[in-house]
Design an enzyme around this catalytic site. Structure first.
Site, PDB file in Angstrom:
ATOM      1  N   ALA A   1       0.797  -1.232   0.000  1.00  0.00           N
ATOM      2  CA  ALA A   1       0.000   0.000   0.000  1.00  0.00           C
ATOM      3  C   ALA A   1       0.838   1.296   0.000  1.00  0.00           C
ATOM      4  O   ALA A   1       0.639   2.163  -0.865  1.00  0.00           O
ATOM      5  CB  ALA A   1      -0.963  -0.039   1.189  1.00  0.00           C
TER       6      ALA A   1
ATOM      7  N   ARG B   1      -5.782   0.413  -8.806  1.00  0.00           N
ATOM      8  CA  ARG B   1      -6.082  -0.681  -7.867  1.00  0.00           C
ATOM      9  C   ARG B   1      -7.019  -0.115  -6.801  1.00  0.00           C
ATOM     10  O   ARG B   1      -6.741   0.946  -6.245  1.00  0.00           O
ATOM     11  CB  ARG B   1      -4.805  -1.229  -7.192  1.00  0.00           C
TER      12      ARG B   1
ATOM     13  N   GLN C   1       3.893 -13.470  -2.347  1.00  0.00           N
ATOM     14  CA  GLN C   1       4.692 -12.332  -1.855  1.00  0.00           C
ATOM     15  C   GLN C   1       5.542 -12.721  -0.650  1.00  0.00           C
ATOM     16  O   GLN C   1       6.641 -12.198  -0.464  1.00  0.00           O
ATOM     17  CB  GLN C   1       3.770 -11.157  -1.474  1.00  0.00           C
TER      18      GLN C   1
ATOM     19  N   ASP D   1      -3.879  -2.593   3.911  1.00  0.00           N
ATOM     20  CA  ASP D   1      -4.091  -1.771   2.713  1.00  0.00           C
ATOM     21  C   ASP D   1      -5.138  -0.688   2.934  1.00  0.00           C
ATOM     22  O   ASP D   1      -5.160   0.309   2.219  1.00  0.00           O
ATOM     23  CB  ASP D   1      -4.499  -2.652   1.535  1.00  0.00           C
TER      24      ASP D   1
HETATM   25  O1  MRU Z   1      -1.311  -7.163  -3.552  1.00  0.00           O
HETATM   26  P1  MRU Z   1      -0.167  -6.565  -2.783  1.00  0.00           P
HETATM   27  O2  MRU Z   1       1.084  -7.354  -2.881  1.00  0.00           O
HETATM   28  O3  MRU Z   1       0.017  -5.092  -3.112  1.00  0.00           O
HETATM   29  O4  MRU Z   1      -0.645  -6.631  -1.267  1.00  0.00           O
HETATM   30  C1  MRU Z   1       0.174  -6.073  -0.279  1.00  0.00           C
HETATM   31  C2  MRU Z   1      -0.319  -6.326   1.088  1.00  0.00           C
HETATM   32  O5  MRU Z   1      -1.368  -6.879   1.303  1.00  0.00           O
HETATM   33  C3  MRU Z   1       0.496  -5.756   2.214  1.00  0.00           C
HETATM   34  O6  MRU Z   1       0.371  -6.580   3.338  1.00  0.00           O
HETATM   35  C4  MRU Z   1      -0.061  -4.377   2.533  1.00  0.00           C
HETATM   36  O7  MRU Z   1       0.021  -3.523   1.435  1.00  0.00           O
HETATM   37  C5  MRU Z   1       0.562  -3.764   3.732  1.00  0.00           C
HETATM   38  S1  MRU Z   1       2.035  -3.059   3.355  1.00  0.00           S
HETATM   39  C6  MRU Z   1       3.140  -2.455   3.737  1.00  0.00           C
END
Ligand code: MRU
Length: 349
Positions: A48, A89, A196, A237
């Site tokens: 995020a 997004r 991830q 997020d």
């Molecule tokens: O789909 P992504 O990889 O953008 O999702 C990211 C996450 O869910 C993280 O846990 C979230 O952004 C918190 S970040 C620092």
């Protein structure tokens, strides 16, 4: 230090392409709004806060593409491009937060030329970038309060250097606690479907010299049952004003498991991740992604027949009663979250 996002001297947005990690460390230079939107949608940049900072630079690129010379016409075209960027997004509120804060600040100024507007946006983007790094450092320090000695921490998805402009949110807290000698083990959920945790969090832990163990998502319950997890820390997020927190799909399952095993479950997020316009998690828009992400591993290898029906929400929402506290740059927000969040936002105009 891992540099995820950079503004180059020749006015391009340089990103570490996260779709290539951990196999390749490749940087891409972007100079069109379409390329920035594509990078956000295909998760070349993700997490995020990192999406928010990239979107701020996306606004610089958008502004630079406008040929209109009249400041009013220029600003209305910029509004259209800002809307395209915000739609890239839907779940991470940091994206719209960064774009709208730039638009709001523009509205407070008077400009004599469109080039003045462009320079103003670049300065704002640089401030948002530096500010996010600062927020991460402060959060990491506040987070130490919840980490016991010899801590065995479980985390989900990726929330470190790659997901922010600084040390990270949840992983930032963990990295700082490691520096202070508090971390015995970080258990990293692989984070299906896009991995991830496996691809990015283990890569970051390795670079930072933090002891870590990768588990597949379905192992978290057994690990907790064996008494091997002292606490869970995840990022978010978007957090509603009642404390409900959207995060990578699978986070809710981890929160339920932690609750069942009486393990504290913390969220670490900057105030730019809070959406004070919504009162509950029900209102958080959840991004649906392409079914092939579930049907295939790493975008290549099919693990089901190519036309298998799939459900692929990118995020889920953890309700406030499962959250032990939210670590922010304003300190640890404790339950009742609705009241402590309101306090944290008190005095912010
Ligand atoms: O789909 P992504 O990889 O953008 O999702 C990211 C996450 O869910 C993280 O846990 C979230 O952004 C918190 S970040 C620092």
């Amino acid at each position: 230090m891992i540099k995820t996002i950079e503004w180059t001297p020749d006015n391009r947005l340089r990103l570490l392409d996260q779709t290539k990690l951990p196999v390749e460390e490749t940087y891409i230079d972007l100079d069109t709004l379409d390329a920035v939107i594509e990078a956000i949608q295909s998760l070349r940049v993700r997490g995020a806060p990192a999406i928010g900072v990239s979107a701020a630079y996306g606004m610089v690129i958008a502004a630079d593409s406008i040929s209109e010379k009249d400041p009013n016409g220029y600003l209305s075209r910029l509004r259209q491009l800002a809307d395209q960027l915000v739609a890239a997004r839907p779940t991470a509120v940091n994206l719209s937060w960064a774009v709208e804060s730039i638009m709001k600040d523009l509205g407070k100024q008077t400009f004599n030329s469109t080039s003045e507007i462009g320079s103003f946006i670049l300065e704002r983007a640089k401030t948002i970038h530096a500010d996010d790094a600062q927020r991460c450092d402060t959060m990491a320090k506040h987070g130490l309060a919840v980490i016991p000695k010899e801590a065995r921490v479980l985390t989900h998805c990726n929330t470190g250097y790659l997901a922010t402009a600084g040390i990270g949110t949840a992983l930032g807290v963990i990295f700082h606690a490691h520096e202070k000698g508090r971390i015995k083990m970080v258990y990293t959920d692989e984070t299906r479907p896009l991995l991830q945790g496996a691809r990015l969090t283990t890569w970051e832990c390795q670079k930072m010299g933090v002891p870590h163990t990768l588990i597949s998502d379905n192992m978290a319950g057994a690990l907790m049952r064996q008494g091997m997890v002292d606490l869970v820390i995840v990022g978010s997020d978007r957090i509603a004003s009642d404390g409900a927190a959207a995060n990578k799909i699978g986070t809710y399952s981890v929160a339920v498991l932690a609750h069942h095993h009486q393990i504290p479950f913390y969220v670490a997020a900057p105030l730019s991740t809070f959406d004070m316009d919504i009162v509950s998690g029900e209102e958080i828009p959840i991004e649906d992604r392409h079914p092939d992400e579930v049907r295939k591993v790493f975008g290549k290898c099919l693990i089901s027949s190519p036309d298998t029906p799939c459900w692929n929400p990118a995020f889920d929402v953890t309700p406030p009663h499962l959250i032990s506290g939210i670590i922010t740059e304003r300190g640890l927000l404790k339950p009742p979250l609705v009241a402590s969040i309101a306090d944290a936002f008190g005095g912010i105009g």
